[in-house]
Write an enzyme that holds these catalytic residues in place. Sequence first.
Site, mmCIF file in Angstrom:
data_model
loop_
_atom_site.group_PDB
_atom_site.id
_atom_site.type_symbol
_atom_site.label_atom_id
_atom_site.label_comp_id
_atom_site.label_asym_id
_atom_site.label_seq_id
_atom_site.Cartn_x
_atom_site.Cartn_y
_atom_site.Cartn_z
ATOM 1 N N VAL A 115 7.974 -2.447 -14.646
ATOM 2 C CA VAL A 115 7.772 -2.997 -13.304
ATOM 3 C C VAL A 115 6.345 -2.685 -12.870
ATOM 4 O O VAL A 115 5.933 -1.525 -12.844
ATOM 5 C CB VAL A 115 8.768 -2.396 -12.291
ATOM 6 N N THR B 233 4.246 1.125 -13.069
ATOM 7 C CA THR B 233 2.789 1.169 -13.068
ATOM 8 C C THR B 233 2.290 1.347 -11.639
ATOM 9 O O THR B 233 2.905 0.857 -10.683
ATOM 10 C CB THR B 233 2.144 -0.107 -13.654
ATOM 11 N N ASP C 22 -4.282 -1.877 -13.644
ATOM 12 C CA ASP C 22 -4.926 -2.819 -12.736
ATOM 13 C C ASP C 22 -4.694 -4.196 -13.337
ATOM 14 O O ASP C 22 -5.299 -4.547 -14.362
ATOM 15 C CB ASP C 22 -6.422 -2.514 -12.624
ATOM 16 N N TYR D 3 -1.884 -16.337 1.410
ATOM 17 C CA TYR D 3 -0.804 -15.601 0.744
ATOM 18 C C TYR D 3 0.286 -16.567 0.302
ATOM 19 O O TYR D 3 0.787 -16.493 -0.827
ATOM 20 C CB TYR D 3 -0.231 -14.551 1.696
ATOM 21 N N LYS E 254 1.928 -17.419 -3.561
ATOM 22 C CA LYS E 254 3.349 -17.380 -3.911
ATOM 23 C C LYS E 254 3.850 -18.747 -4.368
ATOM 24 O O LYS E 254 4.676 -18.842 -5.282
ATOM 25 C CB LYS E 254 4.172 -16.862 -2.733
ATOM 26 N N VAL F 236 11.347 -8.152 3.486
ATOM 27 C CA VAL F 236 11.878 -6.892 2.976
ATOM 28 C C VAL F 236 11.084 -5.762 3.612
ATOM 29 O O VAL F 236 9.866 -5.862 3.802
ATOM 30 C CB VAL F 236 11.774 -6.834 1.437
ATOM 31 N N THR G 78 8.945 -3.116 3.637
ATOM 32 C CA THR G 78 7.969 -2.423 2.796
ATOM 33 C C THR G 78 6.701 -2.185 3.616
ATOM 34 O O THR G 78 6.614 -2.562 4.780
ATOM 35 C CB THR G 78 7.593 -3.255 1.550
#
Length: 291
Positions: A9, A35, A56, A148, A152, A181, A183
């Site tokens: 992930v 990562t 990265d 953004y 997506k 979500v 976050t």
Amino acid sequence: MARTRFALVTGCGQGGIGEALVTEYTRRGLHAIATVLPQESSDHLTNAGITVFPLDVTAEKSVEDLKASINKLTGGHLDVLVNCAGIAYTMTAIDTDVAAVKRMFEVNVFGPMRMVHHFHDMLIKSEGCIVNIGSIGGVIPYLYGSSYNATKAALQHWSSTLRVEMAPLNVRVITVISGEVSTNILKNDAHRQLPEGSYYAPLAENFRQHVTRTAVGATDRFQYATNVVAQSLKASTPAWYWYGSHTGMIRFLDTFGWRTIWDSMLWKMFDLAKLKQAHAARTNKDARLTQ
């Protein structure tokens, strides 16, 4: 004895979706590999016993080094790759800083492309699954998120084509259409302001509130992870998996509504009548001054 299954992930910084996903893969009995950015702390993962590597996704050498490390760890197998690393950029379309958007495309779109390019052989060997974390922003024209949303939308269409191309090689591809979500993805945008002289200046306070908001009703990231991980481990997986707050309504309207169904809804949500009134007043004033 059954072979150990491995799930990789990307983007597992503290407080994000990636951290929740590797936690859930570990709970489900897979060897989860997380990562984080090279300069980012990994204590929240190592303290939980999760394998961590620096990465990265915008740097070819970094991805190549990661593949070498994982190839050595797993013996050439990779059962799940989740492209979760992502950043946000909040701004009106007309005030966009293209240089910042290029950086976002490097992370949100070209990052997953690099990962699949370098890890596809390991996934094919394991007849594994690729999970690409998309967003409702790639479906609806959510204000202040044009750039953004574009990343997506690009990721989601690329992911759909990837799904068709990988099917003959027995690799499943899931595109997750994520609702809101809980976050900290907006933390780096909380300082952002409209540029001086912007046509959107009448909504400057609205914009400030938007970038500093705490999402109400957002889906818990660990609940989200439980459901996404479950889908990725199924023998038969959905092409697009919609999950998170508001996705039910958005999926319905996107399927059955007309293309501009969002316009009136977003007009009210973002108080565009206020902007229209301010623009009309400014236009009238300018007209009088030129008479």
